[in-house]
Structure formats: structure tokens, C-alpha cells
Enzyme design. Structure first.
Site, PDB file in Angstrom:
ATOM      1  N   LYS A 152      -2.408   4.679 -21.720  1.00 58.45           N
ATOM      2  CA  LYS A 152      -3.745   4.930 -21.307  1.00 58.45           C
ATOM      3  C   LYS A 152      -4.473   6.314 -21.881  1.00 58.45           C
ATOM      4  O   LYS A 152      -3.795   7.482 -21.394  1.00 58.45           O
ATOM      5  CB  LYS A 152      -4.349   4.603 -20.484  1.00 58.45           C
ATOM      6  N   GLY A 205      -1.302  14.869 -15.556  1.00 63.01           N
ATOM      7  CA  GLY A 205      -2.210  15.104 -15.221  1.00 63.01           C
ATOM      8  C   GLY A 205      -2.269  15.912 -13.985  1.00 63.01           C
ATOM      9  O   GLY A 205      -1.192  16.835 -13.565  1.00 63.01           O
ATOM     10  N   SER A 206      -3.158  15.804 -13.253  1.00 65.52           N
ATOM     11  CA  SER A 206      -2.983  16.731 -11.913  1.00 65.52           C
ATOM     12  C   SER A 206      -1.777  16.589 -10.571  1.00 65.52           C
ATOM     13  O   SER A 206      -1.622  15.034 -10.309  1.00 65.52           O
ATOM     14  CB  SER A 206      -4.261  15.863 -11.358  1.00 65.52           C
ATOM     15  N   THR A 207      -2.545  17.437  -9.596  1.00 63.48           N
ATOM     16  CA  THR A 207      -0.940  16.965  -8.710  1.00 63.48           C
ATOM     17  C   THR A 207      -1.523  15.678  -7.880  1.00 63.48           C
ATOM     18  O   THR A 207      -0.483  15.063  -7.192  1.00 63.48           O
ATOM     19  CB  THR A 207      -0.248  18.283  -8.333  1.00 63.48           C
ATOM     20  N   VAL A 209      -3.839  13.336  -8.099  1.00 64.35           N
ATOM     21  CA  VAL A 209      -3.281  12.035  -8.669  1.00 64.35           C
ATOM     22  C   VAL A 209      -2.330  11.597  -9.246  1.00 64.35           C
ATOM     23  O   VAL A 209      -1.883  10.037  -8.677  1.00 64.35           O
ATOM     24  CB  VAL A 209      -4.346  11.689 -10.372  1.00 64.35           C
ATOM     25  N   GLY A 210      -1.161  12.740  -9.685  1.00 62.18           N
ATOM     26  CA  GLY A 210       0.379  12.027  -9.214  1.00 62.18           C
ATOM     27  C   GLY A 210       0.592  11.419  -8.173  1.00 62.18           C
ATOM     28  O   GLY A 210       1.660  10.501  -8.451  1.00 62.18           O
ATOM     29  N   GLU A 227       3.717  15.411 -14.968  1.00 62.44           N
ATOM     30  CA  GLU A 227       4.064  16.032 -15.244  1.00 62.44           C
ATOM     31  C   GLU A 227       3.068  16.746 -14.660  1.00 62.44           C
ATOM     32  O   GLU A 227       2.134  15.778 -15.360  1.00 62.44           O
ATOM     33  CB  GLU A 227       4.051  16.425 -16.750  1.00 62.44           C
ATOM     34  N   CYS A 261      -1.192  23.001 -18.911  1.00 65.85           N
ATOM     35  CA  CYS A 261      -1.129  23.415 -17.529  1.00 65.85           C
ATOM     36  C   CYS A 261      -0.008  24.590 -17.985  1.00 65.85           C
ATOM     37  O   CYS A 261       0.573  25.185 -16.054  1.00 65.85           O
ATOM     38  CB  CYS A 261      -0.253  21.719 -17.102  1.00 65.85           C
ATOM     39  N   GLU A 354      -5.274  26.114  -9.337  1.00 68.37           N
ATOM     40  CA  GLU A 354      -5.325  25.783 -10.594  1.00 68.37           C
ATOM     41  C   GLU A 354      -7.106  25.847 -11.366  1.00 68.37           C
ATOM     42  O   GLU A 354      -7.013  25.037 -10.588  1.00 68.37           O
ATOM     43  CB  GLU A 354      -4.595  24.560 -11.578  1.00 68.37           C
TER      44      GLU A 354
HETATM   45  P1  TAP Z   1      -6.788  13.501 -13.878  1.00 67.28           P
HETATM   46  O1  TAP Z   1      -7.257  13.369 -13.310  1.00 67.28           O
HETATM   47  O2  TAP Z   1      -5.035  13.652 -12.791  1.00 67.28           O
HETATM   48  O3  TAP Z   1      -6.189  12.562 -14.776  1.00 67.28           O
HETATM   49  C1  TAP Z   1      -5.167  12.331 -15.838  1.00 67.28           C
HETATM   50  C2  TAP Z   1      -5.206  11.089 -16.515  1.00 67.28           C
HETATM   51  O4  TAP Z   1      -4.952  10.194 -15.420  1.00 67.28           O
HETATM   52  C3  TAP Z   1      -5.751  10.313 -16.637  1.00 67.28           C
HETATM   53  O5  TAP Z   1      -5.714   9.225 -17.919  1.00 67.28           O
HETATM   54  C4  TAP Z   1      -6.879   9.742 -15.526  1.00 67.28           C
HETATM   55  O6  TAP Z   1      -7.650   8.884 -16.891  1.00 67.28           O
HETATM   56  C5  TAP Z   1      -5.900   9.255 -15.329  1.00 67.28           C
HETATM   57  N1  TAP Z   1      -5.849   9.012 -13.604  1.00 67.28           N
HETATM   58  C6  TAP Z   1      -7.098   8.751 -12.865  1.00 67.28           C
HETATM   59  N2  TAP Z   1      -6.846   8.337 -11.814  1.00 67.28           N
HETATM   60  C7  TAP Z   1      -5.791   7.297 -11.961  1.00 67.28           C
HETATM   61  C8  TAP Z   1      -5.138   6.086 -10.536  1.00 67.28           C
HETATM   62  N3  TAP Z   1      -5.856   6.423 -10.017  1.00 67.28           N
HETATM   63  N4  TAP Z   1      -4.004   5.910 -11.718  1.00 67.28           N
HETATM   64  C9  TAP Z   1      -3.364   6.380 -12.593  1.00 67.28           C
HETATM   65  N5  TAP Z   1      -3.814   7.421 -13.487  1.00 67.28           N
HETATM   66  C10 TAP Z   1      -4.847   7.730 -13.450  1.00 67.28           C
HETATM   67  O7  TAP Z   1      -5.955  15.185 -15.068  1.00 67.28           O
HETATM   68  P2  TAP Z   1      -7.030  15.678 -15.105  1.00 67.28           P
HETATM   69  O8  TAP Z   1      -7.326  16.541 -15.143  1.00 67.28           O
HETATM   70  O9  TAP Z   1      -7.278  14.732 -17.134  1.00 67.28           O
HETATM   71  O10 TAP Z   1      -6.179  16.904 -16.125  1.00 67.28           O
HETATM   72  C11 TAP Z   1      -5.701  18.273 -16.101  1.00 67.28           C
HETATM   73  C12 TAP Z   1      -4.343  18.269 -15.365  1.00 67.28           C
HETATM   74  O11 TAP Z   1      -3.423  18.020 -15.837  1.00 67.28           O
HETATM   75  C13 TAP Z   1      -4.372  19.759 -14.898  1.00 67.28           C
HETATM   76  O12 TAP Z   1      -4.026  19.713 -13.225  1.00 67.28           O
HETATM   77  C14 TAP Z   1      -3.043  20.272 -15.628  1.00 67.28           C
HETATM   78  O13 TAP Z   1      -1.861  20.944 -15.135  1.00 67.28           O
HETATM   79  C15 TAP Z   1      -2.160  18.709 -15.638  1.00 67.28           C
HETATM   80  N6  TAP Z   1      -1.584  19.045 -16.652  1.00 67.28           N
HETATM   81  C16 TAP Z   1      -0.442  18.868 -16.858  1.00 67.28           C
HETATM   82  C17 TAP Z   1       0.309  18.798 -17.900  1.00 67.28           C
HETATM   83  C18 TAP Z   1       2.023  18.812 -17.965  1.00 67.28           C
HETATM   84  S1  TAP Z   1       3.357  18.265 -19.206  1.00 67.28           S
HETATM   85  N7  TAP Z   1       2.643  19.785 -16.630  1.00 67.28           N
HETATM   86  C19 TAP Z   1       0.163  19.156 -19.413  1.00 67.28           C
HETATM   87  C20 TAP Z   1      -1.356  19.230 -19.496  1.00 67.28           C
HETATM   88  C21 TAP Z   1      -2.070  18.942 -18.272  1.00 67.28           C
HETATM   89  P3  TAP Z   1      -9.367   9.078 -16.573  1.00 67.28           P
HETATM   90  O14 TAP Z   1      -9.575   8.921 -17.687  1.00 67.28           O
HETATM   91  O15 TAP Z   1     -10.007   8.060 -16.163  1.00 67.28           O
HETATM   92  O16 TAP Z   1      -9.624  10.293 -15.902  1.00 67.28           O
END
Ligand code: TAP
Length: 452
Positions: A152, A205-207, A209-210, A227, A261, A354
Site C-alpha cells: 500500500k 511511517g509515524s510512531t 500509527v506504528g 521503521e 526520518c 519530529e
Molecule cells: P503515517 O501517517 O504513519 O502513514 C504511513 C503509512 O501508513 C501511509 O501509507 C498511511 O496511509 C498508512 N496508515 C495510516 N493509518 C493507518 C492504519 N490505521 N493502519 C494501517 N496503515 C495506516 O506516516 P507519514 O506521515 O506518511 O510518514 C511520515 C512518518 O514516517 C515520519 O514519522 C517519518 O519519520 C516516518 N518514516 C520513517 C522511516 C524509517 S525508515 N524509519 C522512513 C520514512 C518515514 P495513508 O496514505 O492513508 O496516510
């Protein structure tokens, strides 16, 4: 359907289906049906298919990069690197199917042999900040291990993942082995968590949602790699090459407009070098070229969305200690200038949270212990840098900082040859490196009696 917006122009560039829960379950079922045949492909043939997939991606680097520039606002040079990274990672893990060895363990009464069995259908959930590499780091080792994949992409940035799914078929990866499912996290992602046919989740993704995903998979004991977020420190000692540390610091935090990240969003500088560092840092920040991401000369593009722009702005209220501001375009596009807050204390929001945008805080420290204490004053532990000419100190401080990925006299973070992942609330498990397939296989032992 969901409109996809170019963040540099605010124009709609595509419309993508939003898969519903039923549609997601159907695709998961097909991925499950495709498992036995994919698992049965001879290791050498699976390796060949992955190499062919890598070559097809390589042949489409320019197309994929242009798509990412339009969808995510990444600079063209970054986007080319990202597309090449997918090809490189596929090529790297193409070496794995023929090396999935078991062990032979002599035991009383016989021998025991072990097998690495694919975990099954793997659900990969990708964020919007690095759509291509993060997809590749999950799907390449999963396919190499004999798993099938449902992936996804983020709703904001689905275009390159959809294209990579098409290119997989073009390369000869059998149907339903790699399935890209655009849609909402709360629907498609949630089905990955709840549907028992998905046996492992790779979430980036975000901590926040993780955490929810970790709780969600607990009843099924689903395998999980997380991650998550970061708030990494760039620690600059007075004995370092200050010119180099200051000249490269903007690229350690403002790359991808700070939506990284691994961004070194807290710069810690030894107090006696603080003023000199700031003097050198100012022209470096002001020199970052922010603008049209399609131009070769551009170093930083826009933020991903209006909503994210508002979040980033909220970290720089009128009273913020703004020390340096770079420039950015005005007009359409979610532009935000490189911004430096200094001096910032460890209890402030900008130091702890963050921001995920081009905003960095600078904080002085007194000595080695103080530097380690400040660097560890964070719930996260993903990345970081140490600048010093003293090798012993570089190693001591590296051992002291609670983080998964460090660089000394460099701000680079990710190399696909080495394990990548976080300490503390930055995640669980490791991706990349030579052992990545362990996360996509289960170890089975079989005892063979040698009794008469
Ligand atoms: P999130 O809002 O957590 O979204 C990440 C993914 O999860 C998206 O595809 C999102 O879908 C999906 N998601 C949201 N709610 C969900 C649920 N209830 N069940 C399953 N999946 C769900 O993060 P973001 O804002 O896209 O990304 C930014 C964050 O990612 C930052 O905190 C960043 O540090 C972290 N990040 C970490 C790394 C590593 S390698 N550690 C790398 C890159 C980013 P939608 O498309 O609907 O939002």
C-alpha cells in the site's frame, strides 16, 4: 477515486482508485493463492526474475524519476537516485534465493536440519516521503525469500509504486506475486493488519500509527517490522573540520525538504566552537537552492501538502528563536524556507518533536558526556552524525548514542549493504543488509533419526 496533487504547483496530476476493504481482501486472497507457485520457483529462476525486474526498473529510471518529481516534489537528482536504489536493492537481493541455506546440527540419535520457509503474504505499508526506496527495501527481500507481497503506497504519493507494479509484470514476475493496492491507510492498511492471510507487516511511517499497528497485530502474532520517526542529532566537536561540518549540515537536515526520518534535525555544537559554527552555517543555509524540483540545479523542493505545511509552520511561532532563514519561492506550491532555530534548549518542543520539515535546532554542549546526554534526550533513536578528528572519541561517542545508524564525519544514512533501523521509539527490527531475509522467513528444524 483520489486526486493526486503536484506539491510544487498545487495542480491535480492524476486520479487514482481508492481500494475498499472488500477489494483489498480479494487482492490479498489472490496473493495467498499465488504463494505455492512462487515458492516453488527454483532459486536460480527466482534470482533471474529479480535481476530482470531490476533491469526493467533501470531502463525506466528517468520515467520513474519524473513521476516522483511531479507527485512528491522531490528534486530530479534525488528522484533518479531513488529509482536507481530500487534497481540496486532488487539486484542485491537477487543474490539471496540461491543462498537461503539451512544448517545441519548433529544431535544425539540423529541429525537436525533447518529450513528457512517464506512467512507467506507480506503486507508493506509505505509513507509519502520516500515512496520508491521504502517500497523496494520491503518488496525485494520479501520476493527473494519466496513471499508474495501486497503493497500500500501512501495515498498522497501512489504513482511510482503503481508503475513499479506494472514493471514487475513486464519483467516476468508472475501475476499476483507483487500487488500494489492504492487507498487509505485506515482501510487498505487496516485490512493488512486484520486479514489473517497476511502473515507479516512491514510498516514505515509515524510512531503513532506504528504503535497502533503493533497493538493490532498482537492477537494474530503477526510478524512485524517497524521503521518509525526520528529526531537525530548531528554532534559537532570543536576539533572537527568545522568548515566541512557546517557546509554539509544543511544537506543532513534539509534534504527532501526535511521530510526524512534520518534528518539530523538537532545540531549539537561544542560550546567553544558554537559562534564559529554559526558563522559558517549561515551562508551554507542561505545557499540552499529551493525551487522547481524538475531543475537539475535545485537542491530542495516543496513540502508534500498544505496540511503538512501548516504542521511545519506551527513549530516556528512568532516567538521562536529564528537565527537563520533561507529563501524559497512564493506563489503556488507548498514552499517552506530552510529555517534554523538557535540556541534551543532540550526541553523545547522543537528539540523534542519530529518536525519533518526544513527546520533545525542548534544547541550548545560542554563536553563529551554532555553531548551524549543531549543526543540521547529523545524518545527516538534512528540516525545521527558525529564530527571530530579524534578517532577514539568518535568511537566512544558512537557507542554512547542510543541510535541505530550513525555516520562519522559524514551525514549519509542508508546503504543497502548494511542493516538499517531504529532504537527506542524509532522502530523494531532491521531492513537491508545481508540478513534482511531473516525477517521474511521462519526457521524450521527437522530431526532425522539415524537409529537402526
Ligand atoms: P503515517 O501517517 O504513519 O502513514 C504511513 C503509512 O501508513 C501511509 O501509507 C498511511 O496511509 C498508512 N496508515 C495510516 N493509518 C493507518 C492504519 N490505521 N493502519 C494501517 N496503515 C495506516 O506516516 P507519514 O506521515 O506518511 O510518514 C511520515 C512518518 O514516517 C515520519 O514519522 C517519518 O519519520 C516516518 N518514516 C520513517 C522511516 C524509517 S525508515 N524509519 C522512513 C520514512 C518515514 P495513508 O496514505 O492513508 O496516510
Amino acid at each position: 477515486m483520489h486526486d493526486v496533487i503536484n506539491p510544487a504547483t498545487e495542480l491535480v496530476i492524476a486520479s487514482v482508485p481508492s481500494t475498499d476493504a472488500e477489494g483489498t481482501d480479494e487482492i490479498i486472497a489472490r496473493a495467498h493463492e499465488a504463494l505455492p507457485a512462487w515458492k516453488a520457483v527454483a532459486p536460480g529462476d527466482r534470482a533471474d526474475l529479480l535481476r530482470r525486474f531490476s533491469t526493467v526498473i533501470r531502463d525506466h529510471v528517468e520515467e520513474l524519476a519524473q513521476l516522483e518529481v511531479a507527485n512528491s516534489g522531490h528534486t530530479i537528482s534525488n528522484a533518479r537516485w531513488e529509482a536507481n536504489n530500487v534497481a540496486n536493492v532488487l539486484n542485491y537481493y537477487a543474490g539471496a534465493p540461491e543462498r537461503l541455506f539451512g544448517r545441519q546440527i548433529p544431535v544425539p540419535g540423529g541429525i537436525d536440519i533447518t529450513f528457512q520457509e517464506p512467512v507467506g503474504v507480506v503486507g508493506i505499508i509505505v509513507p509519502w516521503n520516500f515512496p520508491m526506496p521504502i517500497a523496494g527495501w520491503g518488496l525485494a527481500p520479501a520476493l527473494a525469500a519466496g513471499c508474495t507481497v501486497v503493497l500500500k503506497p501512501a495515498e498522497l504519493t501512489p504513482l511510482t509504486a503503481i508503475r513499479i507494479g506494472e514493471l514487475a509484470l513486464e519483467a516476468g514476475i508472475p501475476e499476483h506475486v507483487l500487488n500494489v493496492i492504492p487507498g487509505k491507510g485506515s482501510i487498505v492498511g487496516q485490512r493488512f493488519v486484520d486479514n489473517p492471510l497476511v502473515r507479516k507487516i512491514v510498516f514505515t511511517g509515524s510512531t503513532e500509527v506504528g504503535e497502533r499497528i503493533m497493538a493490532g497485530v498482537a492477537p494474530q502474532m503477526k510478524r512485524l517490522t517497524l521503521e518509525l520517526g526520528g529526531k537525530s542529532a548531528n554532534v559537532v566537536f570543536a576539533d572537527a573540520d568545522l568548515e566541512k561540518a557546517a557546509a554539509t549540515a544543511p544537506y543532513g537536515v534539509f534534504d527532501n525538504a526535511g521530510q526524512d526520518c534520518c534528518a539530523r534535525s538537532r545540531i549539537l555544537v561544542e560550546r567553544k566552537a558554537f559562534d564559529r559554527f554559526m558563522e559558517l552555517f549561515e551562508p551554507a543555509v542561505k545557499g540552499v537552492r529551493v525551487g522547481n524540483p524538475a531543475l537539475e540545479s535545485t537542491e530542495m523542493g516543496p513540502l508534500i501538502s498544505r496540511g503538512h505545511w501548516e504542521t511545519v509552520s506551527s513549530y516556528v511561532p512568532d516567538a521562536a528563536p529564528v537565527a537563520i532563514v533561507g529563501s524559497c519561492p512564493t506563489g503556488p506550491g507548498y514552499w517552506y524556507p530552510p529555517t534554523v532555530l538557535a540556541p534551543v534548549t532540550a526541553d523545547s518542543q522543537a528539540f523534542q518533536e519530529e518536525i519533518f520539515g526544513p527546520v533545525v535546532s542548534v544547541t550548545p554542549f560542554d563536553d563529551e558526556l554532555d553531548a551524549i546526554r543531549l543526543a540521547n534526550n529523545s524518545e527516538y533513536g534512528l540516525s545521527g552524525s558525529i564530527w571530530t578528528r579524534d578517532l577514539g572519541r568518535a568511537i566512544r561517542v558512537s557507542r554512547g548514542i542510543e541510535t541505530g545508524n550513525l555516520s562519522v564525519n559524514s551525514h549519509s544514512s542508508v546503504r543497502y549493504w548494511t542493516p538499517f533501523g531504529g532504537f527506542k521509539r524509532s522502530g523494531l527490527g532491521r531492513e537491508l543488509g545481508p540478513d534482511a531475509l531473516e525477517a521474511f522467513t521462519e526457521t524450521k528444524n527437522v530431526f532425522i533419526s539415524t537409529e537402526d
